[in-house]
Design an enzyme around this catalytic site. Structure first.
Site, PDB file in Angstrom:
ATOM      1  N   HIS A 184      34.208  57.793  41.214  1.00  0.00           N
ATOM      2  CA  HIS A 184      35.102  56.650  40.973  1.00  0.00           C
ATOM      3  C   HIS A 184      34.874  55.636  42.093  1.00  0.00           C
ATOM      4  O   HIS A 184      35.487  55.692  43.155  1.00  0.00           O
ATOM      5  CB  HIS A 184      36.565  57.102  40.952  1.00  0.00           C
ATOM      6  CG  HIS A 184      37.513  56.056  40.457  1.00  0.00           C
ATOM      7  ND1 HIS A 184      38.325  56.229  39.354  1.00  0.00           N
ATOM      8  CD2 HIS A 184      37.783  54.796  40.895  1.00  0.00           C
ATOM      9  CE1 HIS A 184      39.051  55.143  39.157  1.00  0.00           C
ATOM     10  NE2 HIS A 184      38.731  54.257  40.089  1.00  0.00           N
ATOM     11  N   ASP A 232      32.636  45.889  42.827  1.00  0.00           N
ATOM     12  CA  ASP A 232      33.193  44.693  43.474  1.00  0.00           C
ATOM     13  C   ASP A 232      34.153  45.025  44.604  1.00  0.00           C
ATOM     14  O   ASP A 232      34.565  44.124  45.349  1.00  0.00           O
ATOM     15  CB  ASP A 232      33.871  43.774  42.456  1.00  0.00           C
ATOM     16  CG  ASP A 232      34.847  44.504  41.554  1.00  0.00           C
ATOM     17  OD1 ASP A 232      35.004  45.728  41.713  1.00  0.00           O
ATOM     18  OD2 ASP A 232      35.458  43.857  40.679  1.00  0.00           O
ATOM     19  N   GLY A 291      42.458  47.729  35.367  1.00  0.00           N
ATOM     20  CA  GLY A 291      43.450  46.664  35.313  1.00  0.00           C
ATOM     21  C   GLY A 291      44.873  47.199  35.322  1.00  0.00           C
ATOM     22  O   GLY A 291      45.102  48.412  35.366  1.00  0.00           O
ATOM     23  N   GLU A 300      48.353  55.606  37.659  1.00  0.00           N
ATOM     24  CA  GLU A 300      48.293  55.016  39.003  1.00  0.00           C
ATOM     25  C   GLU A 300      49.483  54.093  39.220  1.00  0.00           C
ATOM     26  O   GLU A 300      50.265  54.277  40.151  1.00  0.00           O
ATOM     27  CB  GLU A 300      46.985  54.243  39.179  1.00  0.00           C
ATOM     28  CG  GLU A 300      46.847  53.585  40.554  1.00  0.00           C
ATOM     29  CD  GLU A 300      45.633  52.667  40.654  1.00  0.00           C
ATOM     30  OE1 GLU A 300      45.230  52.373  41.790  1.00  0.00           O
ATOM     31  OE2 GLU A 300      45.106  52.233  39.609  1.00  0.00           O
ATOM     32  N   ASP A 305      37.264  55.065  45.371  1.00  0.00           N
ATOM     33  CA  ASP A 305      37.772  53.907  44.636  1.00  0.00           C
ATOM     34  C   ASP A 305      37.031  52.643  45.068  1.00  0.00           C
ATOM     35  O   ASP A 305      36.261  52.083  44.312  1.00  0.00           O
ATOM     36  CB  ASP A 305      39.282  53.756  44.829  1.00  0.00           C
ATOM     37  CG  ASP A 305      39.917  52.876  43.768  1.00  0.00           C
ATOM     38  OD1 ASP A 305      39.247  52.575  42.767  1.00  0.00           O
ATOM     39  OD2 ASP A 305      41.094  52.503  43.928  1.00  0.00           O
TER      40      ASP A 305
END
Length: 761
Positions: free
Chosen positions: A34, A38, A192, A222, A300
């Site tokens: 994961h 960006d 998102g 999350e 992440d």
């Protein structure tokens, strides 16, 4: 149901003289599952790209810009966390920039000891200056190829849809996603904001990728509660969950995630920064791990969270008290859960485990307490004390005989109540009831006449139907059902079966003596409880509906009964007896919704069409009965193997007919399935209609497939590892069956029980 908090042991944790330090962890091979492109761009690269492109940044001073991109230690919300991405995305609107970013992210991972990485990005976020979606995809794929060529790391790509965008855009991203599978794309994600943007709004996109055999992972649990996780599983078919921190809100859902081997991509540092958890001590990763859930540490966003994967493992070791054995298990979870092709994934697991053992051995750790039976599920043997295993390709074991097969512990995951009693028992029942039987049967003067009639029905549908009607007619009273049940269990025990799942259709046994479906189920539950103790066999009961004989209303009623009696031992529900036509599936939607809503284990028949197998998976089937045609679609075979979808097969007339061509090059078609890493469960189905019993059928398979004892043991383990019981029970049965197999085989001269992987010096 079992306790979701039950500790998931990995073996005996040995007292260690050494401490597992960050430097040692960095040496260990790891998988990163994961990681957002960006959110992992180097600060220095941001500045260089901005200067090249004429992009205005808040500051061109590296230390100042870093303070703006890296989230502050006081951050506790996802909104604040995501502000950094405005800066990184501003310089990722050119194809060359995407290629460079992908390469450098992989390079940073490689320096951190990562051997396999899945980088995720959303092409739609990189078209602000007119770049085509396909151009963005090509640029990322090129960066991945460069990394693999120059660095030796395995780099794969996950395409992200965005929850807050129109579902039509997500569908476009899904369409472009699967078209790049040959260039490194392995999965589709939905990222998102969760709150107010349910994943079920984007169901069309996930229908697209799943129909193309692309795996799915979703950001869930999350920033929203456990209902977001339910939607991701139920409507999108997620086999991995990004973050999943809120899963602890539902113990029932935790059990389901564990038992279905759904992976949690756990990002400890990021979860604290986004407010997904209130503090480090409140993070659920150790709860997941000790409950037996397949949890994997991830970063992440390396840059935004200012963290590396080695940092995360070090944090877990220090803060949660994980032992060196548990850290190795977490590392293996990572390689086990990749979206790589199944045989390659297994190769990665073997390599990483061997490397971990070698490194830790050289650092002075005592790894002899590792839980070796856990790794036997993979079909390999790991020796904790010896850094490198010998290659033994030429060693021989004694010949596998029919008597050895009879002695070995076995499972049978599909045994029909109304088709599995012995001919001798059937003859006795027939003698008692023949004056009351209204069927148009031939004259049976002796038991051998009945045997010939039952065992020679072959593919004649009328003959087969008459056989089934006869068996059902002789199971209408409590005493008849009880005698049948006892006979089936005794026969199974005689064949060495230690776990059996008995399939029964309640409507087949409704009579004056058993007036309702509930009466039938309660009788069988009582018999199960009684004979499970007496016969030293574990029994699971599966209610099924018949595709040709039951209407959609009956399907739903039987599903409801499965749920009602689940606490009493009903472990699943079946849709058997044929394939539901695709155009008729809409009439069964209430049943499928009910099954998904209540997390009921589902087995479905799928015989002639590989397209129907895909439909079964999309509808939530956990096991496929038949799947005779999947060998015609190599991509589907790869999908089934990667997802560990169990397939029920047996030496039936239908299999013989549909596999006739395969026999020309594979001997026995089951060999083809096993060699392609499919999870094959050998089942008896209608034992009464078969010319061979379980032992004889399995012996024929071994002979025709030329199985070694290692391959046979792995095949037998499938039934213990992939049945409808909970994960803890499955692990217990698998370990017990292996131990008992060793007790049987070792005195007979067998020594080599697992596949050993050759490794170059």
């Amino acid at each position: 149901m079992s306790d979701p908090q039950r500790r998931h042991d990995v073996g005996i944790k040995k007292p260690q003289k050494q401490t597992l330090t960050y430097d040692i962890i960095k040496k260990l091979p790891k998988a990163e599952l994961h990681l957002h492109l960006d959110g992992s761009l180097r600060v220095e690269t941001i500045i260089e790209l901005a200067k090249e492109q004429g992009v205005k940044l808040p500051s061109f001073d590296p230390s100042v810009l870093k303070s703006m991109v890296v989230v502050s230690s006081e951050s506790t919300s996802l909104v604040e966390y995501l502000k950094s991405f405005d800066i990184t995305l501003s310089v990722l609107q050119k194809t060359y920039a995407l290629t460079r970013a992908m390469f450098e992210v992989c390079e940073d991972c490689h320096k951190d000891g990562i051997r396999y990485v899945e980088v995720r990005f959303s092409p739609i976020l990189h078209i602000q200056e007119g770049m085509a979606l396909s151009s963005a995809m090509e640029a990322i794929c090129e960066g991945g190829r460069l990394a693999e060529s120059r660095l030796g790391i395995v780099a794969r790509i996950i395409v992200c849809g965005m929850r807050q965008m129109d579902p039509s855009i997500t569908a476009k991203l899904a369409e472009i996603c699967w078209r790049y599978r040959e260039k490194g794309v392995v999965a589709f994600d939905l990222a998102g904001p969760e709150e107010g943007f349910s994943s079920k709004m984007h169901k069309e996109a996930f229908d697209i990728v799943r129909s193309k055999h692309i795996s799915c992972t979703l950001h869930s649990g999350e920033a929203a509660g456990f209902h977001s996780i339910i939607d991701s599983i139920r409507y999108c078919g997620a086999t991995r969950l990004g973050h999943g921190a809120r899963l602890t809100e539902s113990p029932t859902l935790m059990l389901y995630v564990r038992d279905q081997n759904i992976t949690i991509e756990s990002c400890v540092t990021s979860n604290i920064q986004t407010g997904a958890v209130s503090s480090l001590s409140a993070h659920p990763l150790p709860i997941f791990f000790h409950a037996g859930i397949n949890v994997v540490p991830c970063t992440d966003n390396r840059t935004v969270s200012n963290v590396t994967l080695s940092n995360e493992y070090d944090l877990i070791t220090r803060s949660f008290g994980f032992s060196v054995e548990e850290i190795v298990k977490l590392i293996d979870n990572g390689f086990r859960s990749t979206f790589a092709e199944n045989s390659f994934r297994n190769r990665l697991r073997v390599e990483s485990l061997q490397q971990c053992m070698t490194i830790l051995h050289s650092e002075g750790f005592d790894m002899s307490g590792m839980d070796i039976p856990y790794y036997r599920k993979l079909g390999l043997e790991i020796s904790p004390e010896i850094p490198r295993l010998p290659y033994w390709g030429g060693h021989d074991n004694p010949k596998i005989t029919k008597e050895i097969i009879r002695l070995l512990p076995k499972s049978d995951l599909h045994c029909r109540l109304d088709g599995s009693i012995r001919i001798e028992t059937l003859w006795k029942e027939f003698q008692l009831e023949k004056s009351n039987i209204k069927l148009k049967l031939p004259e049976f003067k002796e038991m051998k006449d009945l045997r010939n009639f039952m065992e020679n029905c072959g593919k004649d549908s009328d003959h087969l139907s008459l056989c089934r009607q006869l068996m059902s007619t002789l199971q209408q009273t409590r005493l008849q059902v009880e005698r049948s049940f006892v006979d089936i269990i005794e026969q199974a025990v005689d064949h060495g079966v230690t776990y059996i799942e008995m399939m029964f259709r309640p409507d087949s046994h409704i009579s004056e003596d058993l007036p309702t479906r509930e009466d039938v189920v309660q009788l069988l539950v009582n018999l199960k409880n009684q004979f499970q103790l007496e016969k030293k066999i574990r029994i699971g009961l599966v209610v099924y509906s018949h595709v040709e004989r039951d209407d959609p209303i009956v399907f739903l009623r039987n599903a409801e009964i499965s749920l009602k009696f689940r606490p009493d031992g009903i472990c699943g529900y079946g849709m058997l007896g044929g394939e539901i036509p695709v155009e008729s599936l809409k009439y069964f939607s209430a049943t499928f919704d009910f099954i998904r809503q209540h997390h009921i284990n589902l087995v479905m028949s799928s015989w002639n069409s590989q397209h129907h197998v895909v439909s079964c998976l999309e509808l939530g089937a956990h096991r496929i009965s038949g799947a005779f045609s999947v060998h015609n679609d190599p991509l589907l075979v790869s999908t089934l193997a990667s997802r560990n979808v169990p397939i029920e097969l047996g030496m039936t007339p239908m299999m013989e007919e549909l596999f006739s061509q395969v026999r020309t090059f594979a001997g026995n078609p089951i060999r083809l399935y096993v060699d392609n890493d499919l999870v094959v469960n050998i089942c008896s189905f209608h034992q009464c209609l078969a010319p061979m019993d379980r032992v004889e059928a399995l012996f024929q398979i071994v002979e025709e497939c030329q199985f070694s004892i290692a391959e046979l043991l792995k095949l037998l383990q499938h039934g213990f590892c992939h049945n409808f019981q909970d994960e803890n029970s499955r692990n217990e049965m698998a370990a017990e069956s292996w131990e008992n197999s060793m007790k049987i085989l070792e005195p007979l001269g067998f020594k080599y029980f697992c596949r050993k992987y050759w490794k170059p010096q």
